[in-house]
Design a protein around this motif. Structure first.
Motif, short mmCIF file in Angstrom:
data_model
loop_
_atom_site.label_atom_id
_atom_site.label_comp_id
_atom_site.label_asym_id
_atom_site.label_seq_id
_atom_site.Cartn_x
_atom_site.Cartn_y
_atom_site.Cartn_z
N ASP A 33 -8.33 7.24 -31.23
CA ASP A 33 -9.54 7.21 -31.19
C ASP A 33 -11.02 7.39 -31.61
N HIS A 76 -7.01 5.65 -39.47
CA HIS A 76 -7.65 5.54 -38.12
C HIS A 76 -6.63 6.57 -37.24
N THR A 77 -7.00 7.44 -36.63
CA THR A 77 -6.58 7.72 -35.77
C THR A 77 -7.43 7.02 -34.08
N GLN A 127 -11.57 7.90 -34.75
CA GLN A 127 -11.71 8.82 -35.76
C GLN A 127 -11.48 8.62 -37.07
N LEU A 128 -12.11 9.02 -38.16
CA LEU A 128 -11.32 8.67 -39.58
C LEU A 128 -10.66 9.82 -40.15
N LEU A 129 -9.52 9.47 -40.81
CA LEU A 129 -8.67 10.68 -41.25
C LEU A 129 -8.23 10.56 -42.99
#
Length: 127
Positions: free
Chosen positions: A83, A80-81, A85-87
């Motif tokens: 912000d 998880h970043t 976001q899931l990478l």
């Protein structure tokens, strides 16, 4: 003669469970856990046989144990970043791994196909 062949096949299955599939003895007391363990062992043995049959049908000489060893090298990463976001990432597949997926008739894995689309997803388990 047929019973003898069936017995030999069952013994081969138990040998595969202990050595190739690496399912060791587990001691359960509750009947539902014993049944669940037996089901997991049975499903593992069926999957092992299906892999062997598909490899043989593709004229491949590799064993299911060798195939699983190659597939264990494939790793999925998720992060998880800041912000939210899931990478997702997936180990780059080698040519031999791609050939093995084709030989057993499975599509190549993708980062999105490996994990659930909802990162909060958890499957309920009750034994």
């Amino acid at each position: 003669m047929q019973r003898y062949k069936s017995l030999a096949d069952i013994e081969r299955g138990f040998r595969a469970l202990k050595s190739e599939i690496e399912i060791g003895p587990v001691y359960h007391r509750l009947p539902r856990r014993i049944r669940a363990h037996a089901l997991v062992c049975f499903l593992a043995l069926i999957l092992h046989r299906v892999l062997r049959m598909r490899l043989n049908a593709s004229n491949r000489q590799e064993s299911p144990a060798w195939l699983l060893k190659q597939f264990r090298r494939i790793q999925h990463q998720a992060a998880h970043t800041g912000d939210g976001q899931l990478l997702r990432g997936l180990t780059e597949l080698g040519a031999a791994q791609k050939e093995l997926f084709a030989a057993i008739g499975l599509p190549l894995p993708t980062p999105d196909a490996v994990a659930p689309s909802n990162p909060e997803f958890t499957a309920p388990v009750s034994l």
